[in-house]
Design a protein around this motif. Structure first.
Motif, PDB file in Angstrom:
ATOM      1  N   ALA A 285      -7.714  -8.323  -6.863  1.00 62.10           N
ATOM      2  CA  ALA A 285      -6.872  -7.470  -7.711  1.00 62.10           C
ATOM      3  C   ALA A 285      -6.650  -6.092  -7.088  1.00 62.10           C
ATOM      4  O   ALA A 285      -7.602  -5.480  -6.612  1.00 62.10           O
ATOM      5  CB  ALA A 285      -7.495  -7.332  -9.086  1.00 62.10           C
ATOM      6  N   PRO A 286      -5.395  -5.655  -7.026  1.00 60.32           N
ATOM      7  CA  PRO A 286      -4.193  -6.278  -7.559  1.00 60.32           C
ATOM      8  C   PRO A 286      -3.468  -7.162  -6.538  1.00 60.32           C
ATOM      9  O   PRO A 286      -2.322  -7.528  -6.738  1.00 60.32           O
ATOM     10  CB  PRO A 286      -3.324  -5.069  -7.903  1.00 60.32           C
ATOM     11  N   PHE A 287      -4.141  -7.519  -5.446  1.00 63.82           N
ATOM     12  CA  PHE A 287      -3.483  -8.277  -4.385  1.00 63.82           C
ATOM     13  C   PHE A 287      -3.755  -9.773  -4.480  1.00 63.82           C
ATOM     14  O   PHE A 287      -4.773 -10.206  -5.006  1.00 63.82           O
ATOM     15  CB  PHE A 287      -3.942  -7.778  -3.006  1.00 63.82           C
ATOM     16  N   LYS A 288      -2.818 -10.514  -3.921  1.00 64.10           N
ATOM     17  CA  LYS A 288      -2.980 -11.959  -3.778  1.00 64.10           C
ATOM     18  C   LYS A 288      -2.888 -12.258  -2.283  1.00 64.10           C
ATOM     19  O   LYS A 288      -1.953 -11.833  -1.605  1.00 64.10           O
ATOM     20  CB  LYS A 288      -1.880 -12.705  -4.526  1.00 64.10           C
ATOM     21  N   ILE A 289      -3.884 -12.978  -1.797  1.00 65.13           N
ATOM     22  CA  ILE A 289      -3.901 -13.431  -0.411  1.00 65.13           C
ATOM     23  C   ILE A 289      -3.476 -14.893  -0.437  1.00 65.13           C
ATOM     24  O   ILE A 289      -4.115 -15.723  -1.088  1.00 65.13           O
ATOM     25  CB  ILE A 289      -5.303 -13.291   0.205  1.00 65.13           C
TER      26      ILE A 289
ATOM     27  N   ASP B 224       1.090  -7.413  -3.586  1.00 64.77           N
ATOM     28  CA  ASP B 224       0.730  -6.969  -4.931  1.00 64.77           C
ATOM     29  C   ASP B 224       1.066  -8.098  -5.904  1.00 64.77           C
ATOM     30  O   ASP B 224       2.229  -8.473  -6.048  1.00 64.77           O
ATOM     31  CB  ASP B 224       1.517  -5.697  -5.268  1.00 64.77           C
ATOM     32  N   ALA B 225       0.058  -8.649  -6.540  1.00 59.04           N
ATOM     33  CA  ALA B 225       0.239  -9.821  -7.406  1.00 59.04           C
ATOM     34  C   ALA B 225       1.049  -9.522  -8.655  1.00 59.04           C
ATOM     35  O   ALA B 225       1.424 -10.437  -9.376  1.00 59.04           O
ATOM     36  CB  ALA B 225      -1.122 -10.396  -7.794  1.00 59.04           C
ATOM     37  N   ARG B 226       1.342  -8.269  -8.899  1.00 59.05           N
ATOM     38  CA  ARG B 226       2.160  -7.925 -10.059  1.00 59.05           C
ATOM     39  C   ARG B 226       3.644  -8.113  -9.771  1.00 59.05           C
ATOM     40  O   ARG B 226       4.472  -8.016 -10.663  1.00 59.05           O
ATOM     41  CB  ARG B 226       1.866  -6.488 -10.488  1.00 59.05           C
ATOM     42  N   ARG B 227       3.978  -8.396  -8.518  1.00 57.36           N
ATOM     43  CA  ARG B 227       5.373  -8.675  -8.142  1.00 57.36           C
ATOM     44  C   ARG B 227       5.798 -10.038  -8.652  1.00 57.36           C
ATOM     45  O   ARG B 227       4.982 -10.886  -9.012  1.00 57.36           O
ATOM     46  CB  ARG B 227       5.532  -8.677  -6.625  1.00 57.36           C
TER      47      ARG B 227
ATOM     48  N   LEU C  50       0.828  -1.212   0.000  1.00 57.62           N
ATOM     49  CA  LEU C  50       0.000   0.000   0.000  1.00 57.62           C
ATOM     50  C   LEU C  50       0.860   1.259   0.000  1.00 57.62           C
ATOM     51  O   LEU C  50       0.549   2.230  -0.709  1.00 57.62           O
ATOM     52  CB  LEU C  50      -0.948  -0.001   1.197  1.00 57.62           C
ATOM     53  N   ARG C  51       1.939   1.248   0.758  1.00 60.60           N
ATOM     54  CA  ARG C  51       2.830   2.416   0.774  1.00 60.60           C
ATOM     55  C   ARG C  51       3.452   2.635  -0.596  1.00 60.60           C
ATOM     56  O   ARG C  51       3.596   3.779  -1.053  1.00 60.60           O
ATOM     57  CB  ARG C  51       3.906   2.261   1.850  1.00 60.60           C
ATOM     58  N   HIS C  52       3.823   1.558  -1.262  1.00 59.06           N
ATOM     59  CA  HIS C  52       4.392   1.675  -2.604  1.00 59.06           C
ATOM     60  C   HIS C  52       3.352   2.237  -3.577  1.00 59.06           C
ATOM     61  O   HIS C  52       3.652   3.112  -4.383  1.00 59.06           O
ATOM     62  CB  HIS C  52       4.892   0.312  -3.084  1.00 59.06           C
ATOM     63  N   LEU C  53       2.135   1.731  -3.492  1.00 56.09           N
ATOM     64  CA  LEU C  53       1.072   2.195  -4.386  1.00 56.09           C
ATOM     65  C   LEU C  53       0.669   3.641  -4.100  1.00 56.09           C
ATOM     66  O   LEU C  53       0.128   4.320  -4.974  1.00 56.09           O
ATOM     67  CB  LEU C  53      -0.151   1.283  -4.270  1.00 56.09           C
ATOM     68  N   ALA C  54       0.960   4.128  -2.888  1.00 54.42           N
ATOM     69  CA  ALA C  54       0.601   5.506  -2.522  1.00 54.42           C
ATOM     70  C   ALA C  54       1.324   6.531  -3.382  1.00 54.42           C
ATOM     71  O   ALA C  54       0.859   7.671  -3.514  1.00 54.42           O
ATOM     72  CB  ALA C  54       0.909   5.751  -1.047  1.00 54.42           C
ATOM     73  N   SER C  55       2.421   6.139  -3.999  1.00 48.71           N
ATOM     74  CA  SER C  55       3.136   7.079  -4.868  1.00 48.71           C
ATOM     75  C   SER C  55       2.437   7.248  -6.208  1.00 48.71           C
ATOM     76  O   SER C  55       2.771   8.155  -6.972  1.00 48.71           O
ATOM     77  CB  SER C  55       4.578   6.599  -5.086  1.00 48.71           C
ATOM     78  N   VAL C  56       1.468   6.385  -6.496  1.00 59.35           N
ATOM     79  CA  VAL C  56       0.786   6.405  -7.790  1.00 59.35           C
ATOM     80  C   VAL C  56      -0.711   6.694  -7.655  1.00 59.35           C
ATOM     81  O   VAL C  56      -1.282   7.386  -8.486  1.00 59.35           O
ATOM     82  CB  VAL C  56       0.984   5.050  -8.512  1.00 59.35           C
ATOM     83  N   TYR C  57      -1.339   6.151  -6.603  1.00 55.90           N
ATOM     84  CA  TYR C  57      -2.785   6.218  -6.475  1.00 55.90           C
ATOM     85  C   TYR C  57      -3.225   7.145  -5.342  1.00 55.90           C
ATOM     86  O   TYR C  57      -2.472   7.394  -4.402  1.00 55.90           O
ATOM     87  CB  TYR C  57      -3.364   4.817  -6.241  1.00 55.90           C
ATOM     88  N   SER C  58      -4.458   7.573  -5.410  1.00 59.80           N
ATOM     89  CA  SER C  58      -5.018   8.470  -4.397  1.00 59.80           C
ATOM     90  C   SER C  58      -5.301   7.722  -3.098  1.00 59.80           C
ATOM     91  O   SER C  58      -5.467   6.498  -3.090  1.00 59.80           O
ATOM     92  CB  SER C  58      -6.314   9.102  -4.902  1.00 59.80           C
ATOM     93  N   ARG C  59      -5.399   8.478  -2.028  1.00 65.16           N
ATOM     94  CA  ARG C  59      -5.723   7.912  -0.720  1.00 65.16           C
ATOM     95  C   ARG C  59      -7.105   7.249  -0.757  1.00 65.16           C
ATOM     96  O   ARG C  59      -7.321   6.202  -0.165  1.00 65.16           O
ATOM     97  CB  ARG C  59      -5.685   8.994   0.342  1.00 65.16           C
ATOM     98  N   THR C  60      -8.029   7.850  -1.486  1.00 65.43           N
ATOM     99  CA  THR C  60      -9.375   7.297  -1.610  1.00 65.43           C
ATOM    100  C   THR C  60      -9.333   5.908  -2.238  1.00 65.43           C
ATOM    101  O   THR C  60      -9.979   4.971  -1.760  1.00 65.43           O
ATOM    102  CB  THR C  60     -10.268   8.230  -2.459  1.00 65.43           C
ATOM    103  N   TYR C  61      -8.567   5.774  -3.300  1.00 62.61           N
ATOM    104  CA  TYR C  61      -8.437   4.478  -3.978  1.00 62.61           C
ATOM    105  C   TYR C  61      -7.784   3.449  -3.060  1.00 62.61           C
ATOM    106  O   TYR C  61      -8.229   2.305  -2.976  1.00 62.61           O
ATOM    107  CB  TYR C  61      -7.634   4.633  -5.268  1.00 62.61           C
ATOM    108  N   LEU C  62      -6.733   3.858  -2.364  1.00 60.24           N
ATOM    109  CA  LEU C  62      -6.035   2.932  -1.463  1.00 60.24           C
ATOM    110  C   LEU C  62      -6.938   2.491  -0.319  1.00 60.24           C
ATOM    111  O   LEU C  62      -6.909   1.320   0.081  1.00 60.24           O
ATOM    112  CB  LEU C  62      -4.758   3.570  -0.931  1.00 60.24           C
ATOM    113  N   ASN C  63      -7.742   3.401   0.210  1.00 60.03           N
ATOM    114  CA  ASN C  63      -8.684   3.030   1.271  1.00 60.03           C
ATOM    115  C   ASN C  63      -9.717   2.038   0.755  1.00 60.03           C
ATOM    116  O   ASN C  63     -10.107   1.107   1.462  1.00 60.03           O
ATOM    117  CB  ASN C  63      -9.364   4.261   1.855  1.00 60.03           C
ATOM    118  N   ALA C  64     -10.145   2.222  -0.493  1.00 57.17           N
ATOM    119  CA  ALA C  64     -11.093   1.284  -1.103  1.00 57.17           C
ATOM    120  C   ALA C  64     -10.444  -0.101  -1.252  1.00 57.17           C
ATOM    121  O   ALA C  64     -11.096  -1.121  -0.990  1.00 57.17           O
ATOM    122  CB  ALA C  64     -11.572   1.807  -2.448  1.00 57.17           C
ATOM    123  N   LEU C  65      -9.178  -0.131  -1.663  1.00 62.03           N
ATOM    124  CA  LEU C  65      -8.457  -1.408  -1.769  1.00 62.03           C
ATOM    125  C   LEU C  65      -8.357  -2.089  -0.413  1.00 62.03           C
ATOM    126  O   LEU C  65      -8.562  -3.301  -0.296  1.00 62.03           O
ATOM    127  CB  LEU C  65      -7.053  -1.193  -2.323  1.00 62.03           C
ATOM    128  N   ARG C  66      -8.041  -1.300   0.608  1.00 61.53           N
ATOM    129  CA  ARG C  66      -7.901  -1.850   1.966  1.00 61.53           C
ATOM    130  C   ARG C  66      -9.235  -2.468   2.417  1.00 61.53           C
ATOM    131  O   ARG C  66      -9.258  -3.585   2.936  1.00 61.53           O
ATOM    132  CB  ARG C  66      -7.473  -0.739   2.925  1.00 61.53           C
TER     133      ARG C  66
END
Length: 99
Positions: free
Chosen positions: A69-73, A89-92, A17-33
């Motif tokens: 998406a984009p996470f793998k559990i 992040d499943a893209r790793r 999430l911290r890595h994605l914060a450089s690209v995506y908005s806080r709103t989007y990251l909260n939705a992902l969480r």
């Protein structure tokens, strides 16, 4: 079923999430969480819902995966407990998965 999310899984999710914060908005990251947390609740009652994780088959622990998406559990079932070992992040590179 009981659900346990290991510290390494929480740490990996937080790093992603911290890595994605450089690209995506806080709103989007909260939705992902929220989406990942909702899927964890679902997983607690539907532990057989994920596919077996081929990348970890060599460990013989029955690891499974659930893609949110984009996470793998990544998790395994131990008796009456779902143990989440990684959320990333499943893209790793799949070789970075922790079993």
């Amino acid at each position: 079923m009981k659900l346990i999310v290991l510290r390494q899984a929480n740490d990996s999710f937080g790093r992603s999430l911290r890595h994605l914060a450089s690209v995506y908005s806080r709103t989007y990251l909260n939705a992902l969480r929220r989406k990942v947390k909702a899927e964890l609740v679902w997983l607690k009652e539907n532990s057989g819902g994920g596919q077996f994780e081929d990348q970890l088959a060599h460990l013989n622990n029955g690891y499974r995966r659930l893609v949110v998406a984009p996470f793998k559990i990544v998790y395994r079932i131990e008796g009456n407990t779902v143990v989440v070992t990684d959320i990333f992040d499943a893209r790793r590179d799949p070789k970075e998965m922790k079993g």
